[in-house]
Design a protein around this motif. Sequence first.
Motif, PDB file in Angstrom:
ATOM      1  N   ILE A   3      43.285  26.555 -10.490  1.00 43.07           N
ATOM      2  CA  ILE A   3      44.509  25.765 -10.302  1.00 43.07           C
ATOM      3  C   ILE A   3      44.803  24.811 -11.458  1.00 43.07           C
ATOM      4  N   ILE A  19      40.533  24.192  -2.170  1.00 39.22           N
ATOM      5  CA  ILE A  19      41.399  25.226  -2.741  1.00 39.22           C
ATOM      6  C   ILE A  19      41.336  26.426  -1.811  1.00 39.22           C
ATOM      7  N   TYR A  27      46.035  31.202  -5.282  1.00 38.03           N
ATOM      8  CA  TYR A  27      45.332  29.977  -4.918  1.00 38.03           C
ATOM      9  C   TYR A  27      46.311  28.874  -4.522  1.00 38.03           C
TER      10      TYR A  27
END
Length: 215
Positions: free
Chosen positions: A43, A50, A58
Amino acid sequence: MKLFIYDHCPYCVKARMIFGLKDLPVRLVTLLSDDETTPISMIGKKMAPILQKDDGSYMPESMDIVHYVDNLDGNPVLTGNTNPAISLWVEHASSYTNKLLLPRFANADFEEFATDSARQYFTHKKQATLGDFATLLADSADLIEQLEDDLQKLSALIQSPEAVNGSLSLDDIHLFPLLRSLSIVAGVTLPDNVEAYRNRMAQRCDIPLLFDMEQ
């Protein structure tokens, strides 16, 4: 789906709760505290939780995960009314409870601290903000007394062990993680209905409390 977490992290608990409340399977993956590469590759920054969705993409941010999972099947469970007094209580308690929690987390047997370097990474970063952990542990008595006074005030707000306001709401998502974290602090006396709520929510969410890690 996979959920990447730290076990001690209350934001990760929020994301875990919705899977338990909806009885949905999820694979939990605990990241080492000093593992920056894995979350950044997902990310672009180091944070948890996550969620890895079924399509491989994600999603960060605990409350985004909660809303996404709760509405996946078109039958959300977090439909109850919220009580501003609960939010105020959580905000107030959170203003000082990290001084009780973080030193105890740093000494506990969490999977994210499975290596010495991971534990040292956490300790160094948090001590830079809060101060020396040994000193904070030695000075816990006054904060525990304050916490017990505040828990008495919370007691008057809890309507049911099944849900703080009687039916499941976002207030439960914000309240239970703090109460779960506080279970690591030995010597704290909870009002009966606060303890019953915490125990029942742990059962409903399939998230164990932390009594085995008391310091």
